[in-house]
Design a protein around this motif. Structure first.
Motif, PDB file in Angstrom:
ATOM      1  N   VAL A  79       0.842  -1.198   0.000  1.00 19.74           N
ATOM      2  CA  VAL A  79       0.000   0.000   0.000  1.00 19.74           C
ATOM      3  C   VAL A  79       0.877   1.249   0.000  1.00 19.74           C
ATOM      4  CG1 VAL A  79      -1.769   1.287   1.263  1.00 19.74           C
ATOM      5  CG2 VAL A  79      -1.914  -1.205   1.123  1.00 19.74           C
ATOM      6  N   HIS A  80       1.977   1.193   0.740  1.00 24.04           N
ATOM      7  CA  HIS A  80       2.907   2.330   0.768  1.00 24.04           C
ATOM      8  C   HIS A  80       3.453   2.610  -0.636  1.00 24.04           C
ATOM      9  CE1 HIS A  80       6.360   4.410   3.169  1.00 24.04           C
ATOM     10  NE2 HIS A  80       5.755   5.221   2.335  1.00 24.04           N
ATOM     11  N   GLU A  81       3.838   1.573  -1.336  1.00 22.88           N
ATOM     12  CA  GLU A  81       4.349   1.728  -2.704  1.00 22.88           C
ATOM     13  C   GLU A  81       3.265   2.308  -3.628  1.00 22.88           C
ATOM     14  OE1 GLU A  81       6.230  -0.940  -6.364  1.00 22.88           O
ATOM     15  OE2 GLU A  81       5.899  -1.864  -4.405  1.00 22.88           O
ATOM     16  N   LEU A  82       2.050   1.813  -3.488  1.00 24.29           N
ATOM     17  CA  LEU A  82       0.943   2.320  -4.291  1.00 24.29           C
ATOM     18  C   LEU A  82       0.704   3.808  -4.000  1.00 24.29           C
ATOM     19  CD1 LEU A  82      -1.211   1.476  -6.360  1.00 24.29           C
ATOM     20  CD2 LEU A  82      -2.696   0.882  -4.430  1.00 24.29           C
ATOM     21  N   CYS A  83       0.799   4.185  -2.736  1.00 25.42           N
ATOM     22  CA  CYS A  83       0.669   5.604  -2.372  1.00 25.42           C
ATOM     23  C   CYS A  83       1.751   6.434  -3.050  1.00 25.42           C
ATOM     24  CB  CYS A  83       0.745   5.772  -0.852  1.00 25.42           C
ATOM     25  SG  CYS A  83      -0.761   5.292   0.013  1.00 25.42           S
ATOM     26  N   ASP A  84       2.973   5.931  -3.030  1.00 23.12           N
ATOM     27  CA  ASP A  84       4.069   6.652  -3.690  1.00 23.12           C
ATOM     28  C   ASP A  84       3.769   6.864  -5.173  1.00 23.12           C
ATOM     29  OD1 ASP A  84       5.509   6.801  -1.330  1.00 23.12           O
ATOM     30  OD2 ASP A  84       6.830   5.112  -1.811  1.00 23.12           O
ATOM     31  N   GLN A  85       3.202   5.852  -5.808  1.00 20.90           N
ATOM     32  CA  GLN A  85       2.883   5.942  -7.238  1.00 20.90           C
ATOM     33  C   GLN A  85       1.790   6.979  -7.523  1.00 20.90           C
ATOM     34  OE1 GLN A  85       1.852   1.935  -8.313  1.00 20.90           O
ATOM     35  NE2 GLN A  85       3.939   1.166  -7.998  1.00 20.90           N
ATOM     36  N   HIS A  86       0.957   7.258  -6.522  1.00 23.96           N
ATOM     37  CA  HIS A  86      -0.157   8.199  -6.696  1.00 23.96           C
ATOM     38  C   HIS A  86       0.093   9.528  -5.985  1.00 23.96           C
ATOM     39  CE1 HIS A  86      -3.286   5.603  -8.622  1.00 23.96           C
ATOM     40  NE2 HIS A  86      -2.376   4.708  -8.299  1.00 23.96           N
ATOM     41  N   ASP A  87       1.327   9.768  -5.605  1.00 28.45           N
ATOM     42  CA  ASP A  87       1.699  11.022  -4.936  1.00 28.45           C
ATOM     43  C   ASP A  87       0.865  11.249  -3.672  1.00 28.45           C
ATOM     44  OD1 ASP A  87       3.311  13.258  -4.682  1.00 28.45           O
ATOM     45  OD2 ASP A  87       1.892  14.552  -5.743  1.00 28.45           O
ATOM     46  N   ILE A  88       0.762  10.194  -2.863  1.00 26.88           N
ATOM     47  CA  ILE A  88       0.031  10.238  -1.600  1.00 26.88           C
ATOM     48  C   ILE A  88       1.023  10.011  -0.468  1.00 26.88           C
ATOM     49  CG2 ILE A  88      -1.718   9.083  -0.173  1.00 26.88           C
ATOM     50  CD1 ILE A  88      -3.127   8.316  -2.836  1.00 26.88           C
ATOM     51  N   GLU A  89       1.006  10.908   0.503  1.00 27.89           N
ATOM     52  CA  GLU A  89       1.872  10.737   1.667  1.00 27.89           C
ATOM     53  C   GLU A  89       1.292   9.637   2.557  1.00 27.89           C
ATOM     54  OE1 GLU A  89       3.700  13.257   5.439  1.00 27.89           O
ATOM     55  OE2 GLU A  89       2.557  14.315   3.890  1.00 27.89           O
ATOM     56  N   TYR A  90       2.145   8.751   3.027  1.00 27.83           N
ATOM     57  CA  TYR A  90       1.745   7.600   3.851  1.00 27.83           C
ATOM     58  C   TYR A  90       2.257   7.856   5.262  1.00 27.83           C
ATOM     59  CZ  TYR A  90       1.106   2.581   4.924  1.00 27.83           C
ATOM     60  OH  TYR A  90       0.703   1.369   5.439  1.00 27.83           O
ATOM     61  N   ILE A  91       1.349   7.974   6.225  1.00 33.16           N
ATOM     62  CA  ILE A  91       1.725   8.260   7.610  1.00 33.16           C
ATOM     63  C   ILE A  91       1.227   7.130   8.507  1.00 33.16           C
ATOM     64  CG2 ILE A  91       1.372   9.809   9.580  1.00 33.16           C
ATOM     65  CD1 ILE A  91       1.096  12.095   7.581  1.00 33.16           C
ATOM     66  N   VAL A  92       2.123   6.648   9.372  1.00 33.21           N
ATOM     67  CA  VAL A  92       1.744   5.648  10.371  1.00 33.21           C
ATOM     68  C   VAL A  92       1.521   6.368  11.693  1.00 33.21           C
ATOM     69  CG1 VAL A  92       2.482   3.612  11.663  1.00 33.21           C
ATOM     70  CG2 VAL A  92       3.012   3.800   9.216  1.00 33.21           C
ATOM     71  N   PHE A  93       0.341   6.183  12.252  1.00 35.83           N
ATOM     72  CA  PHE A  93      -0.028   6.742  13.550  1.00 35.83           C
ATOM     73  C   PHE A  93      -0.461   5.575  14.417  1.00 35.83           C
ATOM     74  CE2 PHE A  93      -3.332   8.654  16.342  1.00 35.83           C
ATOM     75  CZ  PHE A  93      -2.507   9.509  17.051  1.00 35.83           C
ATOM     76  N   HIS A  94       0.317   5.281  15.464  1.00 37.45           N
ATOM     77  CA  HIS A  94       0.066   4.091  16.273  1.00 37.45           C
ATOM     78  C   HIS A  94       0.113   4.438  17.763  1.00 37.45           C
ATOM     79  CE1 HIS A  94       0.462  -0.016  17.797  1.00 37.45           C
ATOM     80  NE2 HIS A  94       0.046  -0.415  16.614  1.00 37.45           N
ATOM     81  N   PRO A  95      -0.914   5.131  18.260  1.00 35.25           N
ATOM     82  CA  PRO A  95      -0.956   5.410  19.694  1.00 35.25           C
ATOM     83  C   PRO A  95      -1.195   4.113  20.482  1.00 35.25           C
ATOM     84  CG  PRO A  95      -2.971   6.147  18.645  1.00 35.25           C
ATOM     85  CD  PRO A  95      -2.061   5.678  17.546  1.00 35.25           C
ATOM     86  N   ASP A  96      -1.025   4.173  21.796  1.00 36.48           N
ATOM     87  CA  ASP A  96      -1.128   2.976  22.639  1.00 36.48           C
ATOM     88  C   ASP A  96      -2.453   2.234  22.492  1.00 36.48           C
ATOM     89  OD1 ASP A  96       1.404   3.463  23.579  1.00 36.48           O
ATOM     90  OD2 ASP A  96       0.717   4.472  25.402  1.00 36.48           O
ATOM     91  N   TRP A  97      -3.530   2.957  22.331  1.00 39.46           N
ATOM     92  CA  TRP A  97      -4.829   2.294  22.253  1.00 39.46           C
ATOM     93  C   TRP A  97      -4.962   1.401  21.016  1.00 39.46           C
ATOM     94  CZ3 TRP A  97      -7.679   3.273  17.974  1.00 39.46           C
ATOM     95  CH2 TRP A  97      -7.477   4.474  17.306  1.00 39.46           C
ATOM     96  N   VAL A  98      -4.158   1.651  19.990  1.00 43.47           N
ATOM     97  CA  VAL A  98      -4.220   0.817  18.785  1.00 43.47           C
ATOM     98  C   VAL A  98      -3.742  -0.603  19.096  1.00 43.47           C
ATOM     99  CG1 VAL A  98      -3.288   0.485  16.460  1.00 43.47           C
ATOM    100  CG2 VAL A  98      -4.065   2.736  17.177  1.00 43.47           C
ATOM    101  N   THR A  99      -2.750  -0.743  19.955  1.00 42.43           N
ATOM    102  CA  THR A  99      -2.266  -2.071  20.345  1.00 42.43           C
ATOM    103  C   THR A  99      -3.397  -2.867  20.993  1.00 42.43           C
ATOM    104  OG1 THR A  99      -0.043  -1.211  20.651  1.00 42.43           O
ATOM    105  CG2 THR A  99      -0.536  -3.319  21.693  1.00 42.43           C
ATOM    106  N   TYR A 100      -4.153  -2.225  21.858  1.00 43.97           N
ATOM    107  CA  TYR A 100      -5.307  -2.874  22.481  1.00 43.97           C
ATOM    108  C   TYR A 100      -6.316  -3.293  21.412  1.00 43.97           C
ATOM    109  CZ  TYR A 100      -9.641  -3.426  25.083  1.00 43.97           C
ATOM    110  OH  TYR A 100     -10.818  -3.913  25.576  1.00 43.97           O
ATOM    111  N   TRP A 101      -6.612  -2.393  20.465  1.00 43.07           N
ATOM    112  CA  TRP A 101      -7.556  -2.706  19.394  1.00 43.07           C
ATOM    113  C   TRP A 101      -7.063  -3.878  18.546  1.00 43.07           C
ATOM    114  CZ3 TRP A 101      -6.890  -2.508  14.069  1.00 43.07           C
ATOM    115  CH2 TRP A 101      -8.038  -2.672  13.302  1.00 43.07           C
ATOM    116  N   GLU A 102      -5.757  -3.888  18.224  1.00 43.56           N
ATOM    117  CA  GLU A 102      -5.196  -4.972  17.415  1.00 43.56           C
ATOM    118  C   GLU A 102      -5.309  -6.313  18.117  1.00 43.56           C
ATOM    119  OE1 GLU A 102      -1.785  -2.695  14.780  1.00 43.56           O
ATOM    120  OE2 GLU A 102      -1.277  -3.341  16.803  1.00 43.56           O
ATOM    121  N   LYS A 103      -5.054  -6.333  19.415  1.00 43.69           N
ATOM    122  CA  LYS A 103      -5.162  -7.586  20.173  1.00 43.69           C
ATOM    123  C   LYS A 103      -6.576  -8.136  20.129  1.00 43.69           C
ATOM    124  CE  LYS A 103      -1.344  -6.799  23.316  1.00 43.69           C
ATOM    125  NZ  LYS A 103      -0.919  -6.496  24.698  1.00 43.69           N
TER     126      LYS A 103
END
Length: 108
Positions: A79-103
């Protein structure tokens, strides 16, 4: 763009909405947020860019530079590569609550 008039309600079913649009002098930033990186977000952002440039409500901003941003919780190299191809900035935002959600989501 939704044509005004008595049939306006019919178009609301297909109305597209970006998660966030940031207006700065000379710059419009269109942001899409996804909990999981999805290639469909690229198409959404491309569509939002096209619609922005056709929506009369935003006509005064049509000459501004448009920046597209995908914010998600983890890196997906494809997806990151696809974003690069479409001139889209790819940002990862992973606050602590995301770990809980992922589990809970992935039953880790």
């Amino acid at each position: 763009p939704v044509p005004p008039g008595e049939n306006e309600k019919l178009y609301q079913v297909t109305t597209r909405w970006a998660d966030t649009i940031v207006f700065e002098p000379g710059l419009i930033t269109i942001i899409e947020f996804k909990m999981e990186p999805q290639p469909t977000a690229v198409g959404q952002l491309d569509l939002y860019e096209q619609l922005f440039q056709k929506t009369l409500r935003f006509q005064q901003y049509w000459g501004n530079t448009i920046k597209k941003v995908l914010v998600t919780t983890r890196v997906d190299p494809h997806v990151h590569e696809l974003c690069d191809q479409h001139d889209i900035e790819y940002i990862v935002f992973h606050p602590d609550w995301v770990t809980y959600w992922e589990k809970r989501r992935f039953k880790l």
